[in-house]
Design a protein around this motif. Structure first.
Motif, PDB file in Angstrom:
ATOM      1  N   GLU A 174      -6.265   6.291  -7.670  1.00 31.22           N
ATOM      2  CA  GLU A 174      -7.137   7.276  -7.035  1.00 31.22           C
ATOM      3  C   GLU A 174      -6.879   8.612  -7.717  1.00 31.22           C
ATOM      4  O   GLU A 174      -5.745   8.930  -8.073  1.00 31.22           O
ATOM      5  CB  GLU A 174      -6.874   7.391  -5.540  1.00 31.22           C
ATOM      6  CG  GLU A 174      -7.844   8.352  -4.879  1.00 31.22           C
ATOM      7  CD  GLU A 174      -7.768   8.368  -3.360  1.00 31.22           C
ATOM      8  OE1 GLU A 174      -8.199   9.378  -2.791  1.00 31.22           O
ATOM      9  OE2 GLU A 174      -7.290   7.398  -2.754  1.00 31.22           O
ATOM     10  N   THR A 175      -7.929   9.390  -7.884  1.00 30.92           N
ATOM     11  CA  THR A 175      -7.824  10.695  -8.540  1.00 30.92           C
ATOM     12  C   THR A 175      -8.191  11.788  -7.543  1.00 30.92           C
ATOM     13  O   THR A 175      -9.181  11.670  -6.823  1.00 30.92           O
ATOM     14  CB  THR A 175      -8.771  10.754  -9.757  1.00 30.92           C
ATOM     15  OG1 THR A 175      -8.414   9.705 -10.668  1.00 30.92           O
ATOM     16  CG2 THR A 175      -8.657  12.087 -10.468  1.00 30.92           C
ATOM     17  N   VAL A 176      -7.366  12.837  -7.506  1.00 29.82           N
ATOM     18  CA  VAL A 176      -7.646  14.013  -6.686  1.00 29.82           C
ATOM     19  C   VAL A 176      -7.521  15.247  -7.575  1.00 29.82           C
ATOM     20  O   VAL A 176      -6.794  15.241  -8.567  1.00 29.82           O
ATOM     21  CB  VAL A 176      -6.701  14.131  -5.468  1.00 29.82           C
ATOM     22  CG1 VAL A 176      -6.956  13.030  -4.461  1.00 29.82           C
ATOM     23  CG2 VAL A 176      -5.243  14.126  -5.885  1.00 29.82           C
ATOM     24  N   GLU A 177      -8.260  16.297  -7.228  1.00 24.89           N
ATOM     25  CA  GLU A 177      -8.227  17.539  -7.993  1.00 24.89           C
ATOM     26  C   GLU A 177      -7.911  18.707  -7.075  1.00 24.89           C
ATOM     27  O   GLU A 177      -8.398  18.759  -5.946  1.00 24.89           O
ATOM     28  CB  GLU A 177      -9.570  17.767  -8.688  1.00 24.89           C
ATOM     29  CG  GLU A 177      -9.909  16.684  -9.690  1.00 24.89           C
ATOM     30  CD  GLU A 177     -11.238  16.921 -10.391  1.00 24.89           C
ATOM     31  OE1 GLU A 177     -11.698  18.080 -10.453  1.00 24.89           O
ATOM     32  OE2 GLU A 177     -11.811  15.939 -10.885  1.00 24.89           O
ATOM     33  N   GLY A 233       0.805  -1.216   0.000  1.00 25.72           N
ATOM     34  CA  GLY A 233       0.000   0.000   0.000  1.00 25.72           C
ATOM     35  C   GLY A 233       0.840   1.268   0.000  1.00 25.72           C
ATOM     36  O   GLY A 233       1.898   1.320   0.632  1.00 25.72           O
ATOM     37  N   HIS A 234       0.372   2.281  -0.744  1.00 20.32           N
ATOM     38  CA  HIS A 234       1.038   3.586  -0.796  1.00 20.32           C
ATOM     39  C   HIS A 234      -0.026   4.681  -0.875  1.00 20.32           C
ATOM     40  O   HIS A 234      -1.172   4.430  -1.269  1.00 20.32           O
ATOM     41  CB  HIS A 234       1.949   3.708  -2.022  1.00 20.32           C
ATOM     42  CG  HIS A 234       3.107   2.771  -2.014  1.00 20.32           C
ATOM     43  ND1 HIS A 234       4.161   2.888  -1.131  1.00 20.32           N
ATOM     44  CD2 HIS A 234       3.385   1.691  -2.791  1.00 20.32           C
ATOM     45  CE1 HIS A 234       5.040   1.930  -1.371  1.00 20.32           C
ATOM     46  NE2 HIS A 234       4.594   1.186  -2.368  1.00 20.32           N
ATOM     47  N   ASN A 235       0.385   5.894  -0.534  1.00 22.49           N
ATOM     48  CA  ASN A 235      -0.469   7.063  -0.718  1.00 22.49           C
ATOM     49  C   ASN A 235       0.390   8.200  -1.237  1.00 22.49           C
ATOM     50  O   ASN A 235       1.597   8.058  -1.403  1.00 22.49           O
ATOM     51  CB  ASN A 235      -1.187   7.444   0.586  1.00 22.49           C
ATOM     52  CG  ASN A 235      -0.230   7.762   1.714  1.00 22.49           C
ATOM     53  OD1 ASN A 235       0.817   8.357   1.530  1.00 22.49           O
ATOM     54  ND2 ASN A 235      -0.589   7.349   2.922  1.00 22.49           N
ATOM     55  N   LEU A 236      -0.249   9.332  -1.505  1.00 21.86           N
ATOM     56  CA  LEU A 236       0.476  10.505  -1.971  1.00 21.86           C
ATOM     57  C   LEU A 236      -0.059  11.713  -1.225  1.00 21.86           C
ATOM     58  O   LEU A 236      -1.268  11.927  -1.163  1.00 21.86           O
ATOM     59  CB  LEU A 236       0.291  10.688  -3.479  1.00 21.86           C
ATOM     60  CG  LEU A 236       1.178  11.781  -4.078  1.00 21.86           C
ATOM     61  CD1 LEU A 236       1.744  11.317  -5.398  1.00 21.86           C
ATOM     62  CD2 LEU A 236       0.414  13.067  -4.252  1.00 21.86           C
ATOM     63  N   HIS A 237       0.857  12.482  -0.637  1.00 22.26           N
ATOM     64  CA  HIS A 237       0.486  13.630   0.189  1.00 22.26           C
ATOM     65  C   HIS A 237       1.259  14.859  -0.287  1.00 22.26           C
ATOM     66  O   HIS A 237       2.478  14.804  -0.465  1.00 22.26           O
ATOM     67  CB  HIS A 237       0.828  13.334   1.652  1.00 22.26           C
ATOM     68  CG  HIS A 237       0.427  14.414   2.593  1.00 22.26           C
ATOM     69  ND1 HIS A 237       1.108  14.656   3.759  1.00 22.26           N
ATOM     70  CD2 HIS A 237      -0.574  15.316   2.580  1.00 22.26           C
ATOM     71  CE1 HIS A 237       0.545  15.659   4.414  1.00 22.26           C
ATOM     72  NE2 HIS A 237      -0.485  16.088   3.706  1.00 22.26           N
ATOM     73  N   VAL A 276      -3.440  18.129   0.467  1.00 19.67           N
ATOM     74  CA  VAL A 276      -4.008  17.160  -0.473  1.00 19.67           C
ATOM     75  C   VAL A 276      -3.391  15.810  -0.152  1.00 19.67           C
ATOM     76  O   VAL A 276      -2.174  15.691  -0.045  1.00 19.67           O
ATOM     77  CB  VAL A 276      -3.681  17.551  -1.938  1.00 19.67           C
ATOM     78  CG1 VAL A 276      -4.045  16.436  -2.907  1.00 19.67           C
ATOM     79  CG2 VAL A 276      -4.381  18.845  -2.315  1.00 19.67           C
ATOM     80  N   MET A 277      -4.248  14.798   0.017  1.00 19.39           N
ATOM     81  CA  MET A 277      -3.733  13.461   0.311  1.00 19.39           C
ATOM     82  C   MET A 277      -4.686  12.406  -0.220  1.00 19.39           C
ATOM     83  O   MET A 277      -5.902  12.510  -0.040  1.00 19.39           O
ATOM     84  CB  MET A 277      -3.531  13.270   1.807  1.00 19.39           C
ATOM     85  CG  MET A 277      -2.861  11.972   2.172  1.00 19.39           C
ATOM     86  SD  MET A 277      -2.261  12.074   3.865  1.00 19.39           S
ATOM     87  CE  MET A 277      -1.826  10.391   4.161  1.00 19.39           C
ATOM     88  N   THR A 278      -4.121  11.404  -0.872  1.00 18.01           N
ATOM     89  CA  THR A 278      -4.931  10.282  -1.323  1.00 18.01           C
ATOM     90  C   THR A 278      -5.095   9.301  -0.161  1.00 18.01           C
ATOM     91  O   THR A 278      -4.381   9.374   0.837  1.00 18.01           O
ATOM     92  CB  THR A 278      -4.273   9.529  -2.498  1.00 18.01           C
ATOM     93  OG1 THR A 278      -3.079   8.878  -2.025  1.00 18.01           O
ATOM     94  CG2 THR A 278      -3.949  10.465  -3.650  1.00 18.01           C
ATOM     95  N   ASP A 279      -6.010   8.376  -0.329  1.00 15.96           N
ATOM     96  CA  ASP A 279      -6.080   7.250   0.587  1.00 15.96           C
ATOM     97  C   ASP A 279      -4.873   6.356   0.329  1.00 15.96           C
ATOM     98  O   ASP A 279      -4.218   6.464  -0.707  1.00 15.96           O
ATOM     99  CB  ASP A 279      -7.354   6.435   0.343  1.00 15.96           C
ATOM    100  CG  ASP A 279      -8.616   7.182   0.757  1.00 15.96           C
ATOM    101  OD1 ASP A 279      -8.549   8.007   1.691  1.00 15.96           O
ATOM    102  OD2 ASP A 279      -9.665   6.940   0.131  1.00 15.96           O
TER     103      ASP A 279
END
Length: 127
Positions: free
Chosen positions: A94-97, A73-77, A83-86
């Motif tokens: 996962e998409t963030v805007e 598992g990884h995320n991006l912050h 802004v942080m993904t799960d």
């Protein structure tokens, strides 16, 4: 009486000029704010992101697609933007805007304990 007509005509002309200036200023602002940029960042095996650096125009609406091609598992912050993904499992996305309103260099990292320290970091250069 003619003076009243002249004043009325001047008032209409001023209103027309004001309306034109407002339309031009508004359309100029809208053009610079409507740019949308889609970027992709992938978590790779070996505790690294690909790419580790991206350039983005200031003011652009960013659609970030984060993919996990690793084996855990990884995320991006992006701390400065909050802004942080799960934390996503391998093979998932996962998409963030968000929007960068100011030029600068913004760090991103994986917040899973130990991953950033192992090298899962990068930067977004906003110009």
């Amino acid at each position: 009486m003619p003076r009243l007509l002249i004043d009325t005509a001047k008032g209409r002309m001023a209103s027309i000029v004001l309306a034109l200036v407002t339309m031009v200023a508004g359309s100029t602002g809208m053009a610079s704010q409507s740019e949308t940029v889609e970027i992709s960042i992938t978590a790779q095996q070996g505790f690294q992101f690909e790419p580790t650096e991206l350039e983005i125009p200031v003011g652009a609406e960013v659609i970030l697609v984060f993919e996990n091609a690793g084996i855990m598992g990884h995320n991006l912050h992006i701390p400065e933007l909050e802004v942080m993904t799960d934390t996503i499992t391998p093979g998932k996305t996962e998409t963030v805007e968000f929007t960068f309103d100011e030029a600068g260099t913004y760090a991103f990292r994986c917040e899973v304990p130990g991953h950033a320290e192992a090298g899962m970091t990068g930067k977004l250069v906003v110009q």
